[in-house]
Motif scaffolding. Structure first.
Motif, PDB file in Angstrom:
ATOM      1  N   ALA A 356       0.829  -1.207   0.000  1.00  0.00           N
ATOM      2  CA  ALA A 356       0.000   0.000   0.000  1.00  0.00           C
ATOM      3  C   ALA A 356       0.865   1.260   0.000  1.00  0.00           C
ATOM      4  CB  ALA A 356      -0.934  -0.006   1.210  1.00  0.00           C
ATOM      5  N   VAL A 357       1.899   1.266   0.829  1.00  0.00           N
ATOM      6  CA  VAL A 357       2.789   2.435   0.914  1.00  0.00           C
ATOM      7  C   VAL A 357       3.565   2.627  -0.388  1.00  0.00           C
ATOM      8  CG1 VAL A 357       4.814   3.408   2.062  1.00  0.00           C
ATOM      9  CG2 VAL A 357       2.993   2.353   3.424  1.00  0.00           C
ATOM     10  N   GLU A 358       4.129   1.528  -0.893  1.00  0.00           N
ATOM     11  CA  GLU A 358       4.922   1.625  -2.119  1.00  0.00           C
ATOM     12  C   GLU A 358       4.052   2.043  -3.309  1.00  0.00           C
ATOM     13  OE1 GLU A 358       6.927  -2.092  -2.628  1.00  0.00           O
ATOM     14  OE2 GLU A 358       8.481  -1.619  -1.154  1.00  0.00           O
ATOM     15  N   GLY A 359       2.842   1.496  -3.379  1.00  0.00           N
ATOM     16  CA  GLY A 359       1.947   1.852  -4.465  1.00  0.00           C
ATOM     17  C   GLY A 359       1.534   3.306  -4.398  1.00  0.00           C
ATOM     18  N   TRP A 360       1.255   3.783  -3.193  1.00  0.00           N
ATOM     19  CA  TRP A 360       0.838   5.172  -3.011  1.00  0.00           C
ATOM     20  C   TRP A 360       1.975   6.137  -3.366  1.00  0.00           C
ATOM     21  CZ3 TRP A 360       1.293   9.772  -0.364  1.00  0.00           C
ATOM     22  CH2 TRP A 360       0.145  10.558  -0.263  1.00  0.00           C
ATOM     23  N   ILE A 361       3.163   5.833  -2.892  1.00  0.00           N
ATOM     24  CA  ILE A 361       4.310   6.708  -3.174  1.00  0.00           C
ATOM     25  C   ILE A 361       4.646   6.689  -4.667  1.00  0.00           C
ATOM     26  CG2 ILE A 361       6.799   6.999  -2.812  1.00  0.00           C
ATOM     27  CD1 ILE A 361       6.350   6.210   0.105  1.00  0.00           C
ATOM     28  N   ALA A 362       4.536   5.511  -5.292  1.00  0.00           N
ATOM     29  CA  ALA A 362       4.797   5.430  -6.734  1.00  0.00           C
ATOM     30  C   ALA A 362       3.823   6.303  -7.517  1.00  0.00           C
ATOM     31  CB  ALA A 362       4.679   3.974  -7.196  1.00  0.00           C
ATOM     32  N   ALA A 363       2.572   6.361  -7.044  1.00  0.00           N
ATOM     33  CA  ALA A 363       1.554   7.148  -7.749  1.00  0.00           C
ATOM     34  C   ALA A 363       1.772   8.645  -7.580  1.00  0.00           C
ATOM     35  CB  ALA A 363       0.160   6.755  -7.250  1.00  0.00           C
ATOM     36  N   TYR A 364       2.270   9.062  -6.413  1.00  0.00           N
ATOM     37  CA  TYR A 364       2.315  10.499  -6.117  1.00  0.00           C
ATOM     38  C   TYR A 364       3.728  11.047  -5.855  1.00  0.00           C
ATOM     39  CZ  TYR A 364      -2.713  10.001  -5.720  1.00  0.00           C
ATOM     40  OH  TYR A 364      -4.034   9.749  -5.995  1.00  0.00           O
ATOM     41  N   SER A 365       4.756  10.267  -6.133  1.00  0.00           N
ATOM     42  CA  SER A 365       6.115  10.708  -5.835  1.00  0.00           C
ATOM     43  C   SER A 365       6.563  11.896  -6.685  1.00  0.00           C
ATOM     44  CB  SER A 365       7.098   9.545  -6.032  1.00  0.00           C
ATOM     45  OG  SER A 365       7.044   9.072  -7.373  1.00  0.00           O
ATOM     46  N   PHE A 366       5.868  12.153  -7.784  1.00  0.00           N
ATOM     47  CA  PHE A 366       6.248  13.274  -8.660  1.00  0.00           C
ATOM     48  C   PHE A 366       5.781  14.625  -8.106  1.00  0.00           C
ATOM     49  CE2 PHE A 366       1.961  12.255  -9.850  1.00  0.00           C
ATOM     50  CZ  PHE A 366       1.377  13.437 -10.283  1.00  0.00           C
ATOM     51  N   LEU A 367       5.000  14.609  -7.024  1.00  0.00           N
ATOM     52  CA  LEU A 367       4.423  15.839  -6.486  1.00  0.00           C
ATOM     53  C   LEU A 367       5.318  16.474  -5.432  1.00  0.00           C
ATOM     54  CD1 LEU A 367       0.745  14.600  -6.065  1.00  0.00           C
ATOM     55  CD2 LEU A 367       1.660  16.031  -7.889  1.00  0.00           C
ATOM     56  N   ASP A 368       5.018  17.749  -5.131  1.00  0.00           N
ATOM     57  CA  ASP A 368       5.747  18.475  -4.100  1.00  0.00           C
ATOM     58  C   ASP A 368       5.153  18.137  -2.739  1.00  0.00           C
ATOM     59  OD1 ASP A 368       7.005  19.814  -6.230  1.00  0.00           O
ATOM     60  OD2 ASP A 368       5.363  21.223  -6.349  1.00  0.00           O
ATOM     61  N   THR A 369       5.308  16.872  -2.323  1.00  0.00           N
ATOM     62  CA  THR A 369       4.674  16.407  -1.082  1.00  0.00           C
ATOM     63  C   THR A 369       5.696  15.689  -0.215  1.00  0.00           C
ATOM     64  OG1 THR A 369       2.540  16.118  -2.185  1.00  0.00           O
ATOM     65  CG2 THR A 369       2.856  14.945  -0.110  1.00  0.00           C
ATOM     66  N   LYS A 370       5.677  16.007   1.077  1.00  0.00           N
ATOM     67  CA  LYS A 370       6.557  15.304   2.005  1.00  0.00           C
ATOM     68  C   LYS A 370       5.811  14.070   2.520  1.00  0.00           C
ATOM     69  CE  LYS A 370       9.087  19.442   3.482  1.00  0.00           C
ATOM     70  NZ  LYS A 370       9.415  20.311   4.608  1.00  0.00           N
ATOM     71  N   PHE A 371       6.508  12.957   2.581  1.00  0.00           N
ATOM     72  CA  PHE A 371       5.877  11.695   2.948  1.00  0.00           C
ATOM     73  C   PHE A 371       6.173  11.284   4.397  1.00  0.00           C
ATOM     74  CE2 PHE A 371       6.291  11.677  -1.644  1.00  0.00           C
ATOM     75  CZ  PHE A 371       5.040  11.257  -2.038  1.00  0.00           C
ATOM     76  N   ILE A 372       6.747  12.204   5.166  1.00  0.00           N
ATOM     77  CA  ILE A 372       7.134  11.864   6.545  1.00  0.00           C
ATOM     78  C   ILE A 372       5.916  11.465   7.367  1.00  0.00           C
ATOM     79  CG2 ILE A 372       8.126  12.791   8.677  1.00  0.00           C
ATOM     80  CD1 ILE A 372       9.849  14.633   6.866  1.00  0.00           C
ATOM     81  N   LYS A 373       4.821  12.225   7.245  1.00  0.00           N
ATOM     82  CA  LYS A 373       3.613  11.950   8.031  1.00  0.00           C
ATOM     83  C   LYS A 373       3.045  10.570   7.696  1.00  0.00           C
ATOM     84  CE  LYS A 373      -0.856  13.973   9.246  1.00  0.00           C
ATOM     85  NZ  LYS A 373      -1.825  15.046   8.969  1.00  0.00           N
ATOM     86  N   ILE A 374       3.030  10.237   6.421  1.00  0.00           N
ATOM     87  CA  ILE A 374       2.520   8.929   5.990  1.00  0.00           C
ATOM     88  C   ILE A 374       3.379   7.836   6.629  1.00  0.00           C
ATOM     89  CG2 ILE A 374       1.991   7.435   4.019  1.00  0.00           C
ATOM     90  CD1 ILE A 374       0.427   9.888   3.677  1.00  0.00           C
TER      91      ILE A 374
END
Length: 374
Positions: A356-374
């Protein structure tokens, strides 16, 4: 040298090779997934060659028929539920086999791969749709028509869709299968009514209408049904970005956006019998509308991506939803309810969390978003 006559479509989809290809392209990650028969993906996979052979035989002999489907109410992110119709594993393979063959025959005819459409396309994704939106904005298309089709999948005119599709196929040997795939009967109707009559009345009364959600044919049929809509927008030089039934139109002025809305109404409502939410400047709490906005001035998101004219970030709702999903996947309650062997269950849960985490990050990794909270 005389050219060979092509095999009928039914023979092409019935081969062991084609059915195995369909199986490989199905989403089989949830090994416990079953239809009404309780035969799971894992069960089917255990005797894969034998089961594929039996399926091939029944298709070749003309004895194959689709089974009844299991209805499941899935919670939507904006409250309420949507109906998911879960087919038997056999049926899912036939759905996919049909989708692969039909797409190969009609994709060029319908011009499915066009500059407006981004969903269910090879080598196209949410990222491509968002980058196109940002590109149009930088070119001066700063007014956005945010429109929404009301209950798209359940309101598609099946008769109109199939009649047109049949006319584009080289023969009629799979027409009965296409018809059957869109008319599978709900098999647990009484159970759903007893569980929650209001939810049943709200979402399942019309669940057997239109294009069934969860069917492997549905993505292709959605693009087929909306193909002329795409072409009209292209002919009018309108900057539309469509992802399945979600679309926005980028314009240089409010006047242009209003004109684009009228064209969309003509194509979707007058010609296809669908319904757009009305165009309004503002909405009451909980009311769905179509609207014209400037993202630099009004909060806006498309495909769960916030855009303010400069930055693209994951929407707050999407972040909350993935956090809730991860919490649910990893809760002790979920573990105890689904896995009698807790040690083995923990390993399976960890795999699901990782996916779930890898799929989500793969989908949205191109954005200006920090993933620390996730």
């Amino acid at each position: 040298m005389a050219s060979r006559t092509p095999q009928p479509l039914i023979k092409q989809i019935s081969t062991i090779q084609h059915l195995k290809k369909a199986w490989k392209l199905l989403n089989t990650s949830n090994k416990k997934s079953t239809g009404l028969s309780k035969i799971s993906i894992k069960d089917f996979e255990t005797n894969l060659n034998k089961n594929i052979q039996a399926l091939s035989n029944s298709l070749t002999k003309g004895t194959f028929t689709f089974s009844k489907v299991k209805g499941v109410a899935l919670a939507k992110k904006n409250k309420g539920h949507r109906p998911l119709l879960i087919s038997e594993v056999n049926d899912r393979i036939v759905h996919k086999a049909l989708a692969l063959k039909v797409e190969a025959k009609v994709a060029r005819i319908y011009k499915i791969r066009n500059k407006c459409s981004f969903a269910y396309q090879k080598k196209r994704s949410i990222q491509d749709a968002i980058l196109k939106m940002a590109s149009y904005y930088q070119q001066g298309y700063t007014h956005i028509l945010e429109a929404d089709i009301q209950s798209f999948f359940p309101t598609v005119n099946k008769s109109m869709l199939l009649k047109d599709l049949y006319s584009k196929l080289p023969d009629d040997s799979i027409n009965h299968l296409l018809q059957g795939s869109l008319n599978q009967e709900l098999g647990n109707r009484e159970e759903l009514k007893k569980r929650d009559l209001k939810t049943y009345d709200d979402i399942f009364v019309s669940a057997e209408e239109g294009i069934p959600q969860g069917n492997a044919l549905s993505p292709l049929l959605a693009n087929v049904f909306l193909s002329e809509f795409d072409q009209r927008m292209i002919r009018e030089n309108i900057k539309m970005i469509r992802y399945a039934d979600d679309f926005i139109i980028m314009c240089k002025s409010k006047k242009d956006a209003e004109a684009a809305y009228l064209i969309a109404v003509n194509e979707l409502e007058t010609k296809l019998g669908l319904k757009l939410y009305p165009l309004k400047p503002s909405s009451a709490p909980g009311e769905k509308i179509s609207r014209i906005l400037k993202p630099a001035e009004t909060q806006f998101s498309f495909l769960s991506v916030k855009f303010d004219g400069k930055n693209c970030t994951v929407s707050d709702k999407k972040i909350i939803s993935v956090i809730n999903k991860l919490k649910d996947l990893s809760s002790l309650k979920t573990l105890k309810e689904n896995y009698p062997d807790l040690a083995l269950g923990l390993l399976q849960v960890l795999v699901k969390v990782r996916n779930a985490v890898e799929g989500w990050i793969a989908a949205y990794s191109f954005l200006d978003t920090k993933f620390i909270k996730i």
